[in-house]
Design a protein around this motif. Structure first.
Motif, mmCIF file in Angstrom:
data_model
loop_
_atom_site.group_PDB
_atom_site.id
_atom_site.type_symbol
_atom_site.label_atom_id
_atom_site.label_comp_id
_atom_site.label_asym_id
_atom_site.label_seq_id
_atom_site.Cartn_x
_atom_site.Cartn_y
_atom_site.Cartn_z
ATOM 1 N N ARG A 24 -39.755 -12.949 -20.077
ATOM 2 C CA ARG A 24 -41.208 -12.975 -19.875
ATOM 3 C C ARG A 24 -41.811 -14.186 -20.578
ATOM 4 N NH1 ARG A 24 -40.748 -9.474 -24.215
ATOM 5 N NH2 ARG A 24 -42.287 -9.824 -25.841
ATOM 6 N N VAL A 25 -43.031 -14.500 -20.185
ATOM 7 C CA VAL A 25 -43.810 -15.563 -20.808
ATOM 8 C C VAL A 25 -45.142 -14.957 -21.225
ATOM 9 C CG1 VAL A 25 -44.949 -17.792 -20.476
ATOM 10 C CG2 VAL A 25 -42.725 -17.362 -19.398
ATOM 11 N N GLU A 26 -45.480 -15.132 -22.501
ATOM 12 C CA GLU A 26 -46.768 -14.667 -23.027
ATOM 13 C C GLU A 26 -47.682 -15.888 -23.162
ATOM 14 O OE1 GLU A 26 -47.374 -11.486 -23.605
ATOM 15 O OE2 GLU A 26 -45.366 -10.651 -23.644
ATOM 16 N N GLU A 27 -48.959 -15.705 -22.862
ATOM 17 C CA GLU A 27 -49.908 -16.818 -22.947
ATOM 18 C C GLU A 27 -50.726 -16.723 -24.219
ATOM 19 O OE1 GLU A 27 -53.347 -19.153 -20.438
ATOM 20 O OE2 GLU A 27 -52.617 -17.247 -19.678
ATOM 21 N N GLY A 28 -50.567 -17.733 -25.075
ATOM 22 C CA GLY A 28 -51.385 -17.852 -26.269
ATOM 23 C C GLY A 28 -52.528 -18.815 -26.018
ATOM 24 N N SER A 29 -53.324 -19.050 -27.041
ATOM 25 C CA SER A 29 -54.456 -19.961 -26.871
ATOM 26 C C SER A 29 -54.007 -21.412 -26.698
ATOM 27 C CB SER A 29 -55.417 -19.841 -28.052
ATOM 28 O OG SER A 29 -54.728 -20.061 -29.272
ATOM 29 N N ASP A 30 -52.959 -21.817 -27.420
ATOM 30 C CA ASP A 30 -52.484 -23.204 -27.360
ATOM 31 C C ASP A 30 -51.046 -23.350 -26.887
ATOM 32 O OD1 ASP A 30 -54.917 -24.270 -28.420
ATOM 33 O OD2 ASP A 30 -54.278 -23.666 -30.421
ATOM 34 N N HIS A 31 -50.319 -22.230 -26.781
ATOM 35 C CA HIS A 31 -48.898 -22.272 -26.435
ATOM 36 C C HIS A 31 -48.545 -21.220 -25.395
ATOM 37 C CE1 HIS A 31 -49.016 -24.109 -30.444
ATOM 38 N NE2 HIS A 31 -47.953 -24.781 -30.064
ATOM 39 N N TRP A 32 -47.461 -21.497 -24.673
ATOM 40 C CA TRP A 32 -46.781 -20.500 -23.859
ATOM 41 C C TRP A 32 -45.613 -20.030 -24.712
ATOM 42 C CZ3 TRP A 32 -49.402 -19.338 -19.656
ATOM 43 C CH2 TRP A 32 -50.184 -20.319 -19.031
ATOM 44 N N PHE A 33 -45.391 -18.732 -24.802
ATOM 45 C CA PHE A 33 -44.278 -18.191 -25.580
ATOM 46 C C PHE A 33 -43.249 -17.618 -24.614
ATOM 47 C CE2 PHE A 33 -47.897 -18.150 -28.425
ATOM 48 C CZ PHE A 33 -47.368 -18.764 -29.546
ATOM 49 N N ILE A 34 -42.050 -18.180 -24.648
ATOM 50 C CA ILE A 34 -40.991 -17.796 -23.725
ATOM 51 C C ILE A 34 -40.004 -16.895 -24.456
ATOM 52 C CG2 ILE A 34 -39.123 -18.610 -22.263
ATOM 53 C CD1 ILE A 34 -40.597 -21.244 -21.990
ATOM 54 N N VAL A 35 -39.833 -15.681 -23.951
ATOM 55 C CA VAL A 35 -38.895 -14.723 -24.525
ATOM 56 C C VAL A 35 -37.628 -14.763 -23.675
ATOM 57 C CG1 VAL A 35 -38.538 -12.314 -25.155
ATOM 58 C CG2 VAL A 35 -40.826 -13.322 -25.331
ATOM 59 N N VAL A 36 -36.472 -14.947 -24.331
ATOM 60 C CA VAL A 36 -35.208 -15.116 -23.619
ATOM 61 C C VAL A 36 -34.170 -14.090 -24.053
ATOM 62 C CG1 VAL A 36 -35.562 -17.597 -23.302
ATOM 63 C CG2 VAL A 36 -34.336 -16.782 -25.311
ATOM 64 N N VAL A 37 -33.182 -13.903 -23.181
ATOM 65 C CA VAL A 37 -31.978 -13.121 -23.486
ATOM 66 C C VAL A 37 -30.797 -13.921 -22.937
ATOM 67 C CG1 VAL A 37 -33.121 -10.865 -23.427
ATOM 68 C CG2 VAL A 37 -32.108 -11.781 -21.338
ATOM 69 N N GLY A 38 -29.587 -13.461 -23.235
ATOM 70 C CA GLY A 38 -28.408 -14.085 -22.656
ATOM 71 C C GLY A 38 -28.327 -13.781 -21.173
ATOM 72 N N LYS A 39 -27.543 -14.568 -20.437
ATOM 73 C CA LYS A 39 -27.409 -14.335 -18.988
ATOM 74 C C LYS A 39 -26.882 -12.947 -18.674
ATOM 75 C CE LYS A 39 -27.176 -18.903 -17.090
ATOM 76 N NZ LYS A 39 -26.472 -19.886 -16.299
ATOM 77 N N ASP A 40 -26.190 -12.346 -19.649
ATOM 78 C CA ASP A 40 -25.664 -11.001 -19.456
ATOM 79 C C ASP A 40 -26.725 -9.930 -19.727
ATOM 80 O OD1 ASP A 40 -25.903 -11.288 -22.191
ATOM 81 O OD2 ASP A 40 -23.757 -11.069 -22.589
ATOM 82 N N GLY A 41 -27.934 -10.359 -20.076
ATOM 83 C CA GLY A 41 -29.028 -9.437 -20.336
ATOM 84 C C GLY A 41 -29.094 -8.918 -21.760
ATOM 85 N N ILE A 42 -28.163 -9.366 -22.598
ATOM 86 C CA ILE A 42 -28.111 -8.912 -23.984
ATOM 87 C C ILE A 42 -28.906 -9.885 -24.858
ATOM 88 C CG2 ILE A 42 -26.573 -8.480 -25.951
ATOM 89 C CD1 ILE A 42 -24.427 -7.689 -23.897
ATOM 90 N N PRO A 43 -29.758 -9.356 -25.752
ATOM 91 C CA PRO A 43 -30.497 -10.243 -26.652
ATOM 92 C C PRO A 43 -29.544 -11.135 -27.451
ATOM 93 C CG PRO A 43 -31.368 -8.023 -26.774
ATOM 94 C CD PRO A 43 -30.103 -7.943 -25.959
ATOM 95 N N ILE A 44 -29.960 -12.348 -27.689
ATOM 96 C CA ILE A 44 -29.169 -13.305 -28.446
ATOM 97 C C ILE A 44 -29.647 -13.253 -29.892
ATOM 98 C CG2 ILE A 44 -28.480 -15.724 -28.649
ATOM 99 C CD1 ILE A 44 -29.482 -16.018 -25.692
ATOM 100 N N PRO A 45 -28.753 -12.892 -30.828
ATOM 101 C CA PRO A 45 -29.181 -12.805 -32.234
ATOM 102 C C PRO A 45 -29.818 -14.106 -32.724
ATOM 103 C CG PRO A 45 -26.959 -11.957 -31.954
ATOM 104 C CD PRO A 45 -27.343 -12.603 -30.651
ATOM 105 N N ASP A 46 -30.823 -13.964 -33.548
ATOM 106 C CA ASP A 46 -31.514 -15.103 -34.170
ATOM 107 C C ASP A 46 -32.105 -16.081 -33.171
ATOM 108 O OD1 ASP A 46 -30.923 -14.116 -36.719
ATOM 109 O OD2 ASP A 46 -28.954 -15.077 -36.685
ATOM 110 N N THR A 47 -32.492 -15.585 -31.993
ATOM 111 C CA THR A 47 -33.149 -16.453 -31.014
ATOM 112 C C THR A 47 -34.575 -15.955 -30.817
ATOM 113 O OG1 THR A 47 -31.038 -16.847 -29.910
ATOM 114 C CG2 THR A 47 -33.021 -17.443 -28.707
#
Length: 92
Positions: A24-47
């Motif tokens: 997903r992408v969240e819209e801030g006042s000055d930035h776009w915040f991009i939330v990512v996971v690995g291609k396998d759908g598993i969260p990537i530690p420390d990302t």
């Protein structure tokens, strides 16, 4: 101002890593915040979410460990991200 397309964000993440996909992408006042996971759908530690400056397109990221956990004041970027949560612009 025209809002960027999904492809805009996908190109940015692809430059960083072929292993990540956007959830997903969240819209801030000055930035776009991009939330990512690995291609396998598993969260990537420390990302943490990536932050893209709306004016310049520069990419930065939130601290891997939130400032508040470290007993420090939150950064302006962390504050903006927290305010942007729930203001979802795009989902995949």
């Amino acid at each position: 101002m025209t809002k960027p397309s999904k492809e805009y964000f996908e190109k940015i993440i692809k430059k960083i890593s072929d292993y990540m996909v956007i959830t997903r992408v969240e819209e801030g006042s000055d930035h776009w915040f991009i939330v990512v996971v690995g291609k396998d759908g598993i969260p990537i530690p420390d990302t943490p979410p990536y932050a893209i400056d709306k004016k310049t397109g520069d990419v930065s990221y939130l601290p891997g460990i939130p400032s508040s956990v470290l007993g420090e004041d939150i950064t302006p970027l962390e504050k903006e991200y927290h305010e942007a949560l729930g203001n979802t612009y795009l989902t995949w």
